[in-house]
Design a protein around this motif. Sequence first.
Motif, PDB file in Angstrom:
ATOM      1  N   GLN A  32       0.811  -1.213   0.000  1.00 23.94           N
ATOM      2  CA  GLN A  32       0.000   0.000   0.000  1.00 23.94           C
ATOM      3  C   GLN A  32       0.854   1.277   0.000  1.00 23.94           C
ATOM      4  N   ILE A  33       2.157   1.151   0.259  1.00 15.66           N
ATOM      5  CA  ILE A  33       3.023   2.326   0.382  1.00 15.66           C
ATOM      6  C   ILE A  33       3.523   2.750  -0.998  1.00 15.66           C
ATOM      7  N   LEU A  34       3.189   3.998  -1.369  1.00 11.90           N
ATOM      8  CA  LEU A  34       3.641   4.557  -2.642  1.00 11.90           C
ATOM      9  C   LEU A  34       4.992   5.243  -2.500  1.00 11.90           C
ATOM     10  N   SER A  35       5.204   5.944  -1.382  1.00 12.23           N
ATOM     11  CA  SER A  35       6.487   6.603  -1.148  1.00 12.23           C
ATOM     12  C   SER A  35       6.760   6.687   0.348  1.00 12.23           C
ATOM     13  N   ARG A  36       8.057   6.840   0.645  1.00 12.88           N
ATOM     14  CA  ARG A  36       8.493   6.898   2.040  1.00 12.88           C
ATOM     15  C   ARG A  36       9.637   7.893   2.132  1.00 12.88           C
ATOM     16  N   SER A  37       9.564   8.748   3.141  1.00 11.52           N
ATOM     17  CA  SER A  37      10.614   9.728   3.372  1.00 11.52           C
ATOM     18  C   SER A  37      10.918   9.744   4.861  1.00 11.52           C
ATOM     19  N   GLY A  38      12.196   9.766   5.199  1.00 14.15           N
ATOM     20  CA  GLY A  38      12.576   9.783   6.602  1.00 14.15           C
ATOM     21  C   GLY A  38      13.533  10.906   6.915  1.00 14.15           C
ATOM     22  N   ILE A  39      13.352  11.508   8.075  1.00 18.79           N
ATOM     23  CA  ILE A  39      14.209  12.597   8.524  1.00 18.79           C
ATOM     24  C   ILE A  39      14.623  12.311   9.969  1.00 18.79           C
ATOM     25  N   PRO A  40      15.924  12.108  10.211  1.00 16.71           N
ATOM     26  CA  PRO A  40      16.363  11.957  11.597  1.00 16.71           C
ATOM     27  C   PRO A  40      16.459  13.324  12.261  1.00 16.71           C
ATOM     28  N   ASP A  41      16.197  13.366  13.535  1.00 12.20           N
ATOM     29  CA  ASP A  41      16.367  14.592  14.310  1.00 12.20           C
ATOM     30  C   ASP A  41      17.751  14.514  14.948  1.00 12.20           C
ATOM     31  N   PRO A  42      18.722  15.252  14.417  1.00 14.37           N
ATOM     32  CA  PRO A  42      20.101  15.109  14.901  1.00 14.37           C
ATOM     33  C   PRO A  42      20.305  15.542  16.350  1.00 14.37           C
ATOM     34  N   ASN A  58      -9.888   0.976   5.925  1.00 18.34           N
ATOM     35  CA  ASN A  58      -9.559  -0.064   6.901  1.00 18.34           C
ATOM     36  C   ASN A  58      -8.075  -0.394   6.903  1.00 18.34           C
ATOM     37  N   GLU A  59      -7.452  -0.456   5.714  1.00 16.40           N
ATOM     38  CA  GLU A  59      -6.025  -0.760   5.628  1.00 16.40           C
ATOM     39  C   GLU A  59      -5.196   0.348   6.277  1.00 16.40           C
TER      40      GLU A  59
END
Length: 88
Positions: A32-42, A58-59
């Motif tokens: 179901q995931i089209l895109s993913r972005s991650g940002i660490p908090d330094p 529901n999903e």
Amino acid sequence: MSKDICIVGILVENRACHAPDVQQVLTKYGSQILSRSGIPDPTKERGIITLTVQATENETESMVNDLSHLNGVTAKSFCLVEAMQHPA
């Protein structure tokens, strides 16, 4: 049931400890995931993950629920189709 485009925001505290559990849930819902972005908090041991998903209501609720039940994880969703159908 229709599949809507939704945004899921995930805050992960103590990333080093909780990232494997988060990844396990994301793998479960990977189709179901089209895109993913991650940002660490330094400045802290936390990170933010933003997902764009195409899923039934529901999903999306199941994914957010599974993530929210993990220790140190907060997850919320916002469905864009609903927002367009009900303007503020």
